[in-house]
Design a protein around this motif. Structure first.
Motif, PDB file in Angstrom:
ATOM      1  N   LEU A   1       0.771  -1.239  -0.049  1.00 23.12           N
ATOM      2  CA  LEU A   1       0.159   0.268  -0.072  1.00 23.12           C
ATOM      3  C   LEU A   1       1.029   1.117  -0.164  1.00 23.12           C
TER       4      LEU A   1
ATOM      5  N   VAL B   1     -13.459   6.090  -4.032  1.00 26.94           N
ATOM      6  CA  VAL B   1     -12.397   5.337  -4.115  1.00 26.94           C
ATOM      7  C   VAL B   1     -12.488   4.238  -2.893  1.00 26.94           C
TER       8      VAL B   1
ATOM      9  N   LEU C   1     -14.899   1.939  -3.833  1.00 30.96           N
ATOM     10  CA  LEU C   1     -14.606   0.785  -5.146  1.00 30.96           C
ATOM     11  C   LEU C   1     -13.449  -0.135  -4.474  1.00 30.96           C
ATOM     12  N   THR C   2     -12.486   0.154  -3.661  1.00 31.67           N
ATOM     13  CA  THR C   2     -11.381  -0.524  -3.351  1.00 31.67           C
ATOM     14  C   THR C   2     -11.605  -1.275  -1.933  1.00 31.67           C
TER      15      THR C   2
ATOM     16  N   ILE D   1     -10.359   0.440   0.323  1.00 29.91           N
ATOM     17  CA  ILE D   1      -8.996   1.036   1.137  1.00 29.91           C
ATOM     18  C   ILE D   1      -9.618   2.418   1.685  1.00 29.91           C
TER      19      ILE D   1
ATOM     20  N   ASP E   1      -9.359 -10.611  -4.949  1.00 32.73           N
ATOM     21  CA  ASP E   1      -9.139  -9.145  -4.186  1.00 32.73           C
ATOM     22  C   ASP E   1      -9.250  -8.306  -5.665  1.00 32.73           C
ATOM     23  N   ARG E   2     -10.456  -8.273  -6.003  1.00 34.61           N
ATOM     24  CA  ARG E   2     -10.771  -7.312  -7.023  1.00 34.61           C
ATOM     25  C   ARG E   2     -10.625  -5.863  -6.687  1.00 34.61           C
ATOM     26  N   HIS E   3     -10.118  -5.034  -7.622  1.00 30.47           N
ATOM     27  CA  HIS E   3      -9.792  -3.658  -7.441  1.00 30.47           C
ATOM     28  C   HIS E   3      -8.656  -3.480  -6.434  1.00 30.47           C
ATOM     29  N   ARG E   4      -7.787  -4.519  -6.011  1.00 36.86           N
ATOM     30  CA  ARG E   4      -6.629  -4.091  -4.994  1.00 36.86           C
ATOM     31  C   ARG E   4      -5.492  -4.847  -5.943  1.00 36.86           C
ATOM     32  N   ALA E   5      -4.513  -3.857  -5.966  1.00 38.86           N
ATOM     33  CA  ALA E   5      -3.330  -4.270  -6.639  1.00 38.86           C
ATOM     34  C   ALA E   5      -2.960  -5.862  -7.009  1.00 38.86           C
TER      35      ALA E   5
ATOM     36  N   ASP F   1      -5.441  -7.586  -9.175  1.00 45.65           N
ATOM     37  CA  ASP F   1      -5.556  -7.021 -10.500  1.00 45.65           C
ATOM     38  C   ASP F   1      -4.425  -7.435 -11.316  1.00 45.65           C
TER      39      ASP F   1
END
Length: 429
Positions: A8, A19, A22-23, A25, A111-115, A118
């Motif tokens: 992170l 955001v 979406l994430t 986070i 873990d969609r929408h996490r680095a 993805d």
């Protein structure tokens, strides 16, 4: 060699609500995360000699280059975009967004929408695309690298003589006329962007430039104020867009028939005195969401929740009920006035202290009775604490709506600025 790096990153600003939704986070999760400069070396090491593969690579590459640019580092990598590859190798799909694409191809994603999630999905997609490209022609042709422009020797020399410092710069033609005035935290970097840019304005500047001069400020706030005043005074031919007002939205207050102070974001027209101003409505709304939380205000009375009854925050027990008359107006208005005092310097006498041009120097922005008087530089604290001496080192500047906007916006963004209140001996950080 196969390696992996997951982290992170603390963006040093609040995370926008959309955001977070979406994430997943939020700002609390990032409070102890490393800042970008702390992981920059690792990013360089892990990508050295490699091709940057990403879904919509242009976006990711631009973000990386922007962050490295702020550190004064030229980050250049070859890139390959799996969106474009997918369109070439698997045509006629209804959507090429990563989520819908991998689902349609039966590629598992976690873990969609996490680095990490993805990135792993993109790796699996890329392997599938390599298998589909049996001749490897499309892969080879899809590699992109930003071309290095061959600059004229004149432009190379001008870039070489400009320093990597914060300040205001002036681009002149052969007659000495100023063509463009700008400010930057890294003048050399910004001049390089002018001279390598391919837009119409950059090309015209490249053809007409004969010299570049600059003035060091140390402080970005000083640079912003000097840039604004100089553009209004000189009116350079390539600064047309900056001659207009810097802000479009303003924060106003009014008292309703129940005695509560209401806040509203409105289009800035200059006829009404604003509490503070914003470059656009989006930044104004983001500010309002933050201060509603910070000062425990009502969403209804700040225009964020249109209703004839209670606001959403009241329903979840984070509003004290001003929206339905449950909270005493005097108690509620006290918090609103605290907000107004913090974000407006109306009627205040203060000095904003920021960086100077040298390590032992500081800059001073003088506000008297809510009016911007000017700025200067000092080395010794007594020069600031003594108003008579302070006025001798201050260069007078115009107080106008743009200078007010610049100062207020800078104060909102830079929470740790030292402010000396001239009405009291106390200093605020």
């Amino acid at each position: 060699m196969v390696d992996q790096f997951i982290s992170l990153v603390n963006p040093e600003r609040e995370i926008q609500p959309f955001v977070v939704n979406l994430t997943g986070i939020n700002s609390n999760m990032l409070r102890n995360a490393p800042k970008f400069y702390e992981i920059a070396k690792r990013v360089v090491e892990i990508t050295e000699g490699s091709i940057l593969v990403a879904h919509n690579a242009k976006f990711d590459y631009r973000i990386l280059r922007t962050e490295f640019s702020r550190l004064g580092f030229e980050f250049e990598r070859e890139t390959l975009c799996t969106v474009q590859l997918s369109k070439d190798l698997i045509p006629d799909l209804p959507s090429y967004s990563l989520g819908k694409l991998v689902r349609s191809l039966g590629i598992p994603v976690t873990d969609r929408h996490r680095a990490s999630g993805d990135a792993l999905a993109t790796v699996k997609l890329f392997k599938l695309l390599i298998d589909k490209d049996t001749n490897k022609n499309i892969i080879q042709n899809s590699i992109r690298k930003e071309p290095k422009l061959q600059l004229e020797p004149k432009l190379v020399d001008l870039i070489a003589k400009t320093p990597s410092i914060t300040g205001v710069y002036y681009i002149h033609n052969a007659e000495g006329t100023i063509l463009y005035i700008g400010k930057s935290k890294n003048i050399k970097k910004r001049i390089n962007q002018h001279f390598t840019g391919t837009d119409t304005k950059s090309k015209k500047i490249q053809l007409q430039v004969a010299d570049v001069t600059y003035e060091a400020t140390g402080s970005e706030l000083v640079a912003l104020l000097k840039e604004s005043e100089e553009i209004k005074r000189v009116k350079p031919k390539f600064n047309r867009s900056l001659r207009r007002s810097l802000f479009t939205s303003a924060l106003h207050s009014f008292v309703d028939d129940k005695g509560y102070i209401n806040l509203s974001i409105e289009k800035a027209d200059g006829r009404r005195k604003a509490i503070t101003t914003f470059s656009n409505r989006q930044s104004a709304k983001a500010f309002m969401f933050k201060v509603v939380e910070d000062f425990n205000l009502c969403q209804k009375l700040t225009g964020l929740y249109k209703t004839k009854s209670s606001c959403f925050n009241y329903d979840i027990k984070s509003c004290n009920g001003a929206c339905i008359g449950e909270e005493d107006p005097e108690l509620y208005n006290h918090r609103v006035n605290e907000l107004i005092k913090k974000y407006s310097y109306n009627n205040q006498n203060m000095v904003i202290i920021d960086r100077g041009r040298d390590i032992d120097e500081r800059s001073a922005i003088l506000i008297e009775n809510g009016i911007f008087q000017g700025l200067g530089f000092f080395n010794l604290n007594y020069q600031v604490n003594n108003l008579a001496i302070l006025k001798t080192i201050i260069t007078p500047m115009q107080n106008n709506k743009d200078s007010q906007h610049i100062i207020q916006s800078y104060l909102r963004r830079n929470k740790k600025l030292k402010i000396v209140n001239l009405d009291t001996p106390e200093e605020n950080n």
